[in-house]
Write a protein that holds these residues in place. Sequence first.
Motif, short mmCIF file in Angstrom:
data_model
loop_
_atom_site.label_atom_id
_atom_site.label_comp_id
_atom_site.label_asym_id
_atom_site.label_seq_id
_atom_site.Cartn_x
_atom_site.Cartn_y
_atom_site.Cartn_z
N UNK A 180 8.86 -55.22 -61.80
CA UNK A 180 7.51 -55.88 -61.82
C UNK A 180 6.76 -54.76 -62.18
N UNK A 181 5.81 -54.96 -63.21
CA UNK A 181 4.71 -54.04 -63.71
C UNK A 181 3.44 -54.68 -63.22
N UNK A 182 2.73 -54.13 -62.45
CA UNK A 182 1.48 -54.39 -61.79
C UNK A 182 0.24 -54.30 -62.65
N UNK A 183 0.35 -53.15 -63.48
CA UNK A 183 -0.66 -52.48 -64.39
C UNK A 183 -0.21 -51.80 -65.19
N UNK A 184 -0.74 -52.05 -66.66
CA UNK A 184 -0.51 -51.18 -67.71
C UNK A 184 -1.75 -50.30 -67.89
N UNK A 185 -1.69 -48.72 -67.83
CA UNK A 185 -2.94 -47.96 -67.99
C UNK A 185 -2.70 -47.44 -69.41
N UNK A 186 -3.88 -46.97 -70.05
CA UNK A 186 -3.75 -46.18 -71.38
C UNK A 186 -4.69 -45.03 -71.12
N UNK A 187 -3.95 -43.73 -71.36
CA UNK A 187 -4.70 -42.64 -71.11
C UNK A 187 -4.84 -41.80 -72.44
N UNK A 188 -6.23 -41.75 -72.79
CA UNK A 188 -6.52 -40.99 -73.94
C UNK A 188 -6.66 -39.44 -73.45
N UNK A 189 -5.57 -38.84 -73.59
CA UNK A 189 -5.43 -37.21 -73.30
C UNK A 189 -6.48 -36.67 -73.98
#
Length: 137
Positions: free
Chosen positions: A107-116
């Motif tokens: 179960x994926x609750x949230x996808x996050x995108x990180x701009x390093x």
Amino acid sequence: MKSISFAFILLFGFSFSLAAQNKVSDFRNIYGKDIYYYYSGDFSYSQKYLDELYLIAEYYIANSKNQLLKNIIDSKYRLEYSIEQQQRNDKEYTVLGIGTVTEGRITKAQWLYYDAKDKILYEYDLPNDELVVFECL
């Protein structure tokens, strides 16, 4: 569990409020477990970067308003996240899929995108297929 001290200031390049940092401390006390992560062998991440991503995930989980994540924490299910690299609009992101595995189901609750590069964290808004800057307070 990772040290919080001034890590967020150094990590993101700006200071989070004391209230936001206190939420991380409260989360650690309430949840009381480590967050697990995994990634494909196709990617070679340094331990320093993996530690940075752990703090980002922990910070997000502690400060998120996502009800599914709150339910996972309240139920004391094992929190985990996947790590992968993705291109979106000609930009490289590290993507974290935060969720749990229960009864053999992911179960994926949230996808996050990180701009390093620019040290910006985005939540993925699935219905609108867009990235929204995460601002907790």
